[in-house]
Design a protein around this motif. Sequence first.
Motif, PDB file in Angstrom:
ATOM      1  N   GLU A  75       0.836  -1.199   0.000  1.00 14.20           N
ATOM      2  CA  GLU A  75       0.000   0.000   0.000  1.00 14.20           C
ATOM      3  C   GLU A  75       0.875   1.255   0.000  1.00 14.20           C
ATOM      4  N   ALA A  76       0.398   2.281  -0.709  1.00 11.10           N
ATOM      5  CA  ALA A  76       1.102   3.563  -0.731  1.00 11.10           C
ATOM      6  C   ALA A  76       0.113   4.683  -1.027  1.00 11.10           C
ATOM      7  N   LEU A  77      -1.002   4.708  -0.306  1.00 17.76           N
ATOM      8  CA  LEU A  77      -2.066   5.673  -0.588  1.00 17.76           C
ATOM      9  C   LEU A  77      -1.573   7.105  -0.473  1.00 17.76           C
ATOM     10  N   HIS A  78      -0.829   7.397   0.568  1.00 21.96           N
ATOM     11  CA  HIS A  78      -0.247   8.742   0.715  1.00 21.96           C
ATOM     12  C   HIS A  78       1.129   8.641   1.382  1.00 21.96           C
ATOM     13  N   GLY A  79       1.912   7.714   0.857  1.00 21.87           N
ATOM     14  CA  GLY A  79       3.213   7.372   1.399  1.00 21.87           C
ATOM     15  C   GLY A  79       3.283   5.863   1.556  1.00 21.87           C
ATOM     16  N   TRP A 149     -19.905   8.220   2.367  1.00 21.88           N
ATOM     17  CA  TRP A 149     -19.008   7.079   2.177  1.00 21.88           C
ATOM     18  C   TRP A 149     -17.724   7.281   2.975  1.00 21.88           C
ATOM     19  N   GLY A 150     -17.427   6.348   3.858  1.00 22.64           N
ATOM     20  CA  GLY A 150     -16.270   6.492   4.722  1.00 22.64           C
ATOM     21  C   GLY A 150     -14.936   6.414   4.015  1.00 22.64           C
ATOM     22  N   ARG A 151     -14.874   5.723   2.884  1.00 26.36           N
ATOM     23  CA  ARG A 151     -13.621   5.590   2.148  1.00 26.36           C
ATOM     24  C   ARG A 151     -13.403   6.716   1.146  1.00 26.36           C
ATOM     25  N   GLY A 152     -14.319   7.662   1.117  1.00 32.12           N
ATOM     26  CA  GLY A 152     -14.151   8.772   0.184  1.00 32.12           C
ATOM     27  C   GLY A 152     -12.855   9.529   0.407  1.00 32.12           C
ATOM     28  N   MET A 153     -12.362   9.524   1.650  1.00 35.70           N
ATOM     29  CA  MET A 153     -11.112  10.233   1.932  1.00 35.70           C
ATOM     30  C   MET A 153      -9.929   9.630   1.182  1.00 35.70           C
ATOM     31  N   GLU A 154     -10.049   8.401   0.706  1.00 34.60           N
ATOM     32  CA  GLU A 154      -8.965   7.748  -0.040  1.00 34.60           C
ATOM     33  C   GLU A 154      -8.950   8.155  -1.511  1.00 34.60           C
ATOM     34  N   SER A 408      -2.002  12.895  17.203  1.00 38.01           N
ATOM     35  CA  SER A 408      -1.051  12.709  16.099  1.00 38.01           C
ATOM     36  C   SER A 408      -1.523  11.666  15.098  1.00 38.01           C
ATOM     37  N   THR A 409      -2.092  10.557  15.581  1.00 36.05           N
ATOM     38  CA  THR A 409      -2.467   9.481  14.664  1.00 36.05           C
ATOM     39  C   THR A 409      -3.644   9.873  13.781  1.00 36.05           C
ATOM     40  N   MET A 410      -4.486  10.817  14.231  1.00 35.54           N
ATOM     41  CA  MET A 410      -5.543  11.331  13.369  1.00 35.54           C
ATOM     42  C   MET A 410      -4.959  11.897  12.087  1.00 35.54           C
ATOM     43  N   LEU A 411      -3.811  12.558  12.193  1.00 37.47           N
ATOM     44  CA  LEU A 411      -3.191  13.177  11.029  1.00 37.47           C
ATOM     45  C   LEU A 411      -2.710  12.148  10.014  1.00 37.47           C
ATOM     46  N   TRP A 412      -2.483  10.909  10.464  1.00 38.52           N
ATOM     47  CA  TRP A 412      -1.998   9.865   9.552  1.00 38.52           C
ATOM     48  C   TRP A 412      -3.103   9.312   8.669  1.00 38.52           C
ATOM     49  N   ALA A 413      -4.374   9.514   9.048  1.00 39.50           N
ATOM     50  CA  ALA A 413      -5.522   8.944   8.328  1.00 39.50           C
ATOM     51  C   ALA A 413      -5.421   7.418   8.303  1.00 39.50           C
ATOM     52  N   ASN A 414      -5.833   6.770   7.187  1.00 37.04           N
ATOM     53  CA  ASN A 414      -5.736   5.308   7.100  1.00 37.04           C
ATOM     54  C   ASN A 414      -4.783   4.923   5.975  1.00 37.04           C
ATOM     55  N   TYR A 415      -4.551   3.629   5.813  1.00 36.79           N
ATOM     56  CA  TYR A 415      -3.570   3.149   4.843  1.00 36.79           C
ATOM     57  C   TYR A 415      -2.272   3.956   4.974  1.00 36.79           C
ATOM     58  N   ASN A 416      -1.758   4.012   6.173  1.00 38.58           N
ATOM     59  CA  ASN A 416      -0.666   4.928   6.490  1.00 38.58           C
ATOM     60  C   ASN A 416       0.637   4.219   6.805  1.00 38.58           C
ATOM     61  N   THR A 493      -7.474   0.439  15.915  1.00 39.48           N
ATOM     62  CA  THR A 493      -8.419  -0.356  15.142  1.00 39.48           C
ATOM     63  C   THR A 493      -7.767  -0.731  13.826  1.00 39.48           C
ATOM     64  N   THR A 494      -8.078  -1.925  13.310  1.00 35.24           N
ATOM     65  CA  THR A 494      -7.664  -2.265  11.954  1.00 35.24           C
ATOM     66  C   THR A 494      -8.771  -1.964  10.957  1.00 35.24           C
ATOM     67  N   GLY A 495      -9.899  -1.410  11.449  1.00 35.42           N
ATOM     68  CA  GLY A 495     -10.895  -0.891  10.534  1.00 35.42           C
ATOM     69  C   GLY A 495     -10.257   0.184   9.679  1.00 35.42           C
ATOM     70  N   GLY A 496     -10.629   0.226   8.389  1.00 36.67           N
ATOM     71  CA  GLY A 496      -9.932   1.112   7.487  1.00 36.67           C
ATOM     72  C   GLY A 496      -8.598   0.538   7.072  1.00 36.67           C
ATOM     73  N   ASN A 497      -8.379  -0.754   7.404  1.00 41.69           N
ATOM     74  CA  ASN A 497      -7.132  -1.430   7.059  1.00 41.69           C
ATOM     75  C   ASN A 497      -5.921  -0.667   7.580  1.00 41.69           C
ATOM     76  N   THR A 498      -5.937  -0.371   8.856  1.00 39.04           N
ATOM     77  CA  THR A 498      -4.834   0.312   9.520  1.00 39.04           C
ATOM     78  C   THR A 498      -4.201  -0.636  10.522  1.00 39.04           C
ATOM     79  N   GLN A 499      -2.882  -0.732  10.484  1.00 37.60           N
ATOM     80  CA  GLN A 499      -2.191  -1.626  11.394  1.00 37.60           C
ATOM     81  C   GLN A 499      -2.103  -1.038  12.796  1.00 37.60           C
ATOM     82  N   PHE A 500      -1.953  -1.922  13.777  1.00 37.79           N
ATOM     83  CA  PHE A 500      -1.647  -1.479  15.128  1.00 37.79           C
ATOM     84  C   PHE A 500      -0.228  -0.915  15.192  1.00 37.79           C
ATOM     85  N   ALA A 501       0.696  -1.562  14.505  1.00 38.45           N
ATOM     86  CA  ALA A 501       2.105  -1.160  14.519  1.00 38.45           C
ATOM     87  C   ALA A 501       2.777  -1.762  13.293  1.00 38.45           C
ATOM     88  N   PRO A 502       3.980  -1.291  12.940  1.00 35.35           N
ATOM     89  CA  PRO A 502       4.666  -1.830  11.763  1.00 35.35           C
ATOM     90  C   PRO A 502       4.850  -3.340  11.835  1.00 35.35           C
TER      91      PRO A 502
END
Length: 868
Positions: A75-79, A149-154, A408-416, A493-502
């Motif tokens: 994934e590389a939606l915004h990085g 739509w929640g994924r519209g931000m992508e 801070s994590t709000m600024l990362w959005a999802n797929y981060n 949460t992994t909702g939005g396909n976000t990891q807990f950690a690397p």
Amino acid sequence: MRMKIIAGAALFLIAAASCVSQKYDYPFRNPDLPIDERVDDLLSRLTPEEKVGQMMNQTPAIERLGIPPYDWWNEALHGVARAGKATVFPQAIGLAATFDDEALLKTFTMVSDEARAKYHQYQKDKEYDRYKGLTFWTPNINIFRDPRWGRGMETYGEDPYLTGRMGLAVVKGLQGNDPDYYKTHACAKHYAVHSGPEWNRHEFDVEVTPRDLWLTYLPAFEQLVKEGDVQEVMCAYNRYEGKPCCGSDKLLIDILRNSWGYKGIILSDCGAIDDFWQKDKNTPRHETHPDAESASIDAVRSGTDLECGGSYRSLKKALKDGTLKESDLDESLRRLFKARFELGMFDPDDKVSYAKIPYNVVESKQHIQQALEMARKSMVLLKNKNNVLPLNKSIKKIAVVGPNAADSTMLWANYNGFPTKTVTILEGIRNKVPGAEVIYQLGCNHTDNFVMQDMGDKITSNAGTGFLAEYFNNTEFKGEPVFKGLAQSLHYTTGGNTQFAPNVNLSDFTARFTGVFEAPVTGDIDFELSGNDGIRLYIDNAVVSEMWESEYTAFRKYTLKAEKGKKYAVKIEYMQRSGMADLNFSVGVRKPVDFAGTAANVKDADVIVFVGGISPRLEGEEMPVDAEGFRKGDRTNIELPKVQQEMVKALKATGKPVVYVVCTGSALALNWEDANVDAILNAWYGGQEGGTAVADILFGDYNPAGRLPITFYKSVDQLPDFEDYSMKGRTYRYMTQVPLYPFGYGLSYTTFAYQNAKLSASKIGTKDKVTLTVDVKNIGKRDGDEVVQIYIKNPNDPEGPIKALKGFKRVSVKAGASEKVSIELDQKAFYSFSDATQTLEVKPGSYKILYGGSSADSALQGIDLKIE
């Protein structure tokens, strides 16, 4: 086509081939042979079982041929995402708001630099697991047709032209321009006609007219295929005309392969083939096929080369049963292996120019600076009553309030990805005015009518302030942790396909958090937990709360009878086995939101900055969210949560200027706020430098020029039903009502005038181009950027868009100066849909060329054009 082709006589080819056995184990290893020959050689060496294994995203190693495993999913939606350190740029919707595809190309060239550097380091370390490859499943070029739509931000917004331009920049930045190798792969997703709702995407059958299909939902995909040479296309979860998209012969064969000539890889969204046949009482699915075998056969024959999932394992049985031929697999495998050769995966590093990119480009100073620049460019000034902004840096006292101020994590959005340092909005303001008194009050959470008097800073570990976190990619805490580090906040949460950690799985993992809590008071202190599958809380090594192998529990509280100054050992164990992971932990004393108290605490400030909106923990991909106004990652309304509305009203009642910084991935109905607060800055989810960018704009070090890539409606009453995919009444292109803020809207600290506009011709043919030239003059006192926008009004197609964006250019203009802007409009800019022929064509007649700084009619001027 990027491949090395040996020229010369057949004798030379034979001689070159004779060297293969001397220098390389197999011909497919020889980088000097044509790629098609290498693919043929490799395919000839594979067993049927091995071939099936190479058609799923987690491809196993073929050890006898020296081929390591490879996972196509990255994934590389915004990085670069999910694999440790990376530069985190603003979320895609914010990048769209820059209206600057040249800057986006530069950004994604940096992203692919980081991707290549990380990949080659992983290869050296023999790390082949997920998120460590070169095939990136981005960009998301679905049309953001509905703000719920929640994924519209992508996405890149609601407009097909803007989406195509921005998506094209992403593809070019990711794939590079080397004549021999692709830098990485980009992937156009989700094909096609896909934009929510999230809660029924696994069973939903989209109905859409041919007109909407060709004028709205397909143009960006066609552009990325034909102009961008995009190498992968991901088919969507939903059905189209009764067939799942990953088995749609119309979408995949008739349109994508035959009409557009696409020769790249088609891959499924993750679990999309399962939706063909699986029965699930909790998640209804298409159930168009009786079993995995029939589903997989249909998907392969429709052109889906690669499955993200495991249904394709059934292809082994299909081969044995004779219901599928090995040659059917070979057609897909040729594309898959050709891609890997073209990425240089089978070649020595000294042959691949991209292998020379040093690892120190990852989150380098230049990349962090670009993250800041894109954050600045993305932000949209929605209101500035009496020019309250920019604020004076000599200000004495500033109050910063709100749930997004210190997050801070709000600024990362999802797929981060995971940046080394993130500047919160609160930090950005404090850094900007070190001589001012900056007081901070949380005030309220995003949606709850209570706040915790947080005592999380009283938890320490040998890693620092916060818990020591250890993560295991299994459900039994076995082996060494895959990641170990400091966790200051346990809201995951992994909702939005976000990891807990690397490096941590999205499912089937465990986590352990350990620390010491020093009680700041004597009395009752609440430890609040929620999670799914399994969670245990230990105090001084004794289990005090346990939900293990249970269904999701929304809330569990343990009250500690604390003694001030006493230290308590705290341990949390978490286990996630299936579905989406969700973990929340807080320690402190729960209290009702005190609107009056918060207002009283900040009433002496010279200005109040409220940082609110929503959060990627509320909106995103198929999320376990149960809050008023939200449903499974989507929204049921577009109002601000009530608790925030009431807090802002209380702050406004102090009589002090209130500046509202809105963080969001989608449109909000800011009706009361627009009418009453002094300034509104839409900051999106701004990436790791989002806080610095907000402060730069608030205090005038950067003049805002972002533009809305979506319409901000007044309420859902202005919208059709969410499940209605007709474009009638949707977006600025078809909306007849007056929105709160129109598409393309955004204010500046200066003013621009458009002068001397002219077309290169007043009459053109149906296949001709025309150029609009206009002088843009900065008539204000500050340097600034203007986004010149061109819309076309086509009265010859009454069923078509009211007007449609067909050109834009972001330009910097010094105060008092002018810049000449020229924008070419080609044949496609004048396309209409013919109901008679079911094709796109240019119809003769009179057209209106509109130009200005917004889609609003009041912001546009026009010139007539005749097409003959």
